[in-house]
Design a protein around this motif. Structure first.
Motif, PDB file in Angstrom:
ATOM      1  N   GLU A 175       2.374  -2.276   1.509  1.00  0.00           N
ATOM      2  CA  GLU A 175       2.541  -0.947   2.099  1.00  0.00           C
ATOM      3  C   GLU A 175       2.919   0.063   1.021  1.00  0.00           C
ATOM      4  O   GLU A 175       2.464   1.221   1.046  1.00  0.00           O
ATOM      5  CB  GLU A 175       3.612  -0.989   3.191  1.00  0.00           C
ATOM      6  N   SER A 178      -0.169   0.968  -0.889  1.00  0.00           N
ATOM      7  CA  SER A 178      -0.988   1.889  -0.094  1.00  0.00           C
ATOM      8  C   SER A 178      -0.421   3.299  -0.122  1.00  0.00           C
ATOM      9  O   SER A 178      -1.170   4.284  -0.205  1.00  0.00           O
ATOM     10  CB  SER A 178      -1.085   1.376   1.343  1.00  0.00           C
ATOM     11  N   LYS A 183      -5.137  -0.107  -3.590  1.00  0.00           N
ATOM     12  CA  LYS A 183      -5.601  -1.158  -2.701  1.00  0.00           C
ATOM     13  C   LYS A 183      -4.772  -2.429  -2.919  1.00  0.00           C
ATOM     14  O   LYS A 183      -4.350  -2.722  -4.033  1.00  0.00           O
ATOM     15  CB  LYS A 183      -7.082  -1.469  -2.946  1.00  0.00           C
TER      16      LYS A 183
END
Length: 316
Positions: A175, A178, A183
Motif C-alpha cells: 500500500e 502504491s 507497482k
C-alpha cells in the motif's frame, strides 16, 4: 570474423566494458562507468574507444538490463534506449550482438572457478540442467540455462511479476508503494532500491542501498531488520523458481546487492531466515532438498558470460 570485440555489461547503475582479443580467453582493458554521468551509451562507447586506441576488425557484444527486441533495448531502470542500427551509424563495428544481461549471467557458469561460487545450500544434483539464475542489483532479473551443447538460455522479465504479500506488514508495504506511485512487483521488494523502500517503510527516512548495507554491517538494528526482510523474500522467490522450473542443476544468485551481503549468507540467523522461506511448504520438501543454491562471487560474471555466448554464436 572480427579479431577484437568490445564486450559490455550494461546495468541500471553502471556500465562495464572490456576488450576481448580472440582467440584468447581473458578480457582486458576493463573500465567501469557510472551511468548517471552520461546521457546515453554512445558517450560511454566513445570514451572507451579513445582509451583503447584504434583497432581494426572491431565488433561489439552487449549484455543489457532489459528485453532485447528486434535489435533494440530499453534499459528497464534507466532512461536509455539502445538500438543496434544507431550504433552502426556512429561506430565502425563490423558486427553488433545484443543480449539480455541475465542471459549473459547464465552463460558465465562455464567460466566460473570454484572460488567464484559460495555454496548456500547443498543439493543432490540429479541433473546438470536446468539451472536458474537470479540477480539482485539495481533491479531484479531471472534467467534459465537449459543446456550447454547447444547453448540454450531463456531470459525473462520475472522480476516484474506481482509480489504475493503473506503478512499484514507486507500488505501495508505494498500500500505504501502504491501511495508513492509504484507497482507492487518483486523488483520493488527485492532489489537495490528495495533496500531503500523497506528502510523508508520502517523509518520514514530515505537512505541509499549502500548506506543501509553499511549500517547493517555495523550492527544497526533497523538496517538489520531490512536485511532480514530481504533474505526472507529472497528465499520465497527461490522457492517459487524451484517449484516452477525444478532446476535440479541449481539456483545461482548474483548481482551487486547480494555480493555485498555475502557475510550475511554466512551468518546462521540470516541463512535460516532464507531457508525458512525456501522450504515454504513441507509437501514439497523432498523436491526442494534436491536443489542446490549458490552465490556467485565473481565481480564481472556478465563479461564472462559474454565470452561464452559470443563463442557459441560465432560457431554458427
Amino acid at each position: 570474423m572480427s579479431k577484437y570485440w568490445i564486450i559490455g555489461d550494461i546495468g541500471g547503475t553502471s556500465s562495464r566494458l572490456a576488450l576481448l582479443s580472440l582467440p584468447q580467453n581473458k578480457f582486458n582493458q576493463l573500465k567501469i562507468y557510472k551511468n548517471q554521468n552520461f546521457s546515453n551509451l554512445q558517450e560511454i562507447l566513445s570514451i572507451f574507444l579513445k582509451e583503447i586506441g584504434h583497432l581494426d576488425e572491431l565488433s561489439l557484444f552487449l549484455a543489457l538490463a532489459g528485453p532485447v527486441l528486434a535489435g533494440e533495448v530499453k534499459i528497464t531502470n534507466l532512461n536509455w534506449t539502445v538500438k543496434a542500427k544507431d550504433l552502426k551509424k556512429v561506430f565502425p563495428f563490423q558486427r553488433i550482438i545484443m543480449v539480455n544481461d541475465l542471459y549473459a549471467l547464465a552463460g558465465s557458469i562455464f567460466l566460473l572457478s570454484k572460488g567464484d561460487i559460495l555454496e548456500i545450500k547443498k543439493g543432490k544434483n540429479l541433473k546438470p540442467y536446468p539451472k536458474a539464475f537470479l540477480a539482485v542489483g539495481t533491479g531484479l532479473g531471472i534467467a534459465f540455462l537449459l543446456s550447454k551443447n547447444p547453448l540454450k538460455i531463456l531470459a525473462s522479465e520475472g522480476g516484474h511479476t506481482p509480489f504475493p504479500a503473506q503478512s499484514r506488514e507486507e500488505f501495508e508495504f505494498l500500500e505504501n508503494l502504491s501511495h508513492h506511485g509504484l507497482k507492487g512487483t518483486y523488483e520493488e521488494v527485492l532489489s537495490g532500491r528495495a533496500l531503500a523502500n523497506w528502510y523508508f517503510f520502517y523509518s520514514k527516512e530515505r537512505l541509499t542501498p549502500e548506506e543501509i548495507s553499511t549500517k547493517a554491517k555495523n550492527g544497526d538494528p533497523l538496517a538489520l531488520k531490512v536485511i532480514e526482510k530481504i533474505f526472507s523474500i529472497l528465499g520465497r522467490i527461490c522457492y517459487e523458481i524451484a517449484v516452477t522450473l525444478q532446476p535440479f542443476g541449481g539456483i545461482y544468485l548474483g548481482g551487486g546487492v547480494l555480493q555485498n551481503l555475502k557475510n550475511f549468507f554466512e551468518d546462521p540467523y540470516f541463512k535460516q531466515r532464507f531457508l525458512e522461506e525456501f522450504y515454504f511448504t513441507e509437501k514439497l520438501r523432498t523436491l526442494l532438498e534436491r536443489i542446490p543454491i549458490y552465490l556467485i562471487l565473481h565481480p564481472f560474471p556478465g563479461l564472462l558470460g559474454a565470452q561464452t555466448i559470443l563463442r557459441s554464436q560465432l560457431k554458427k
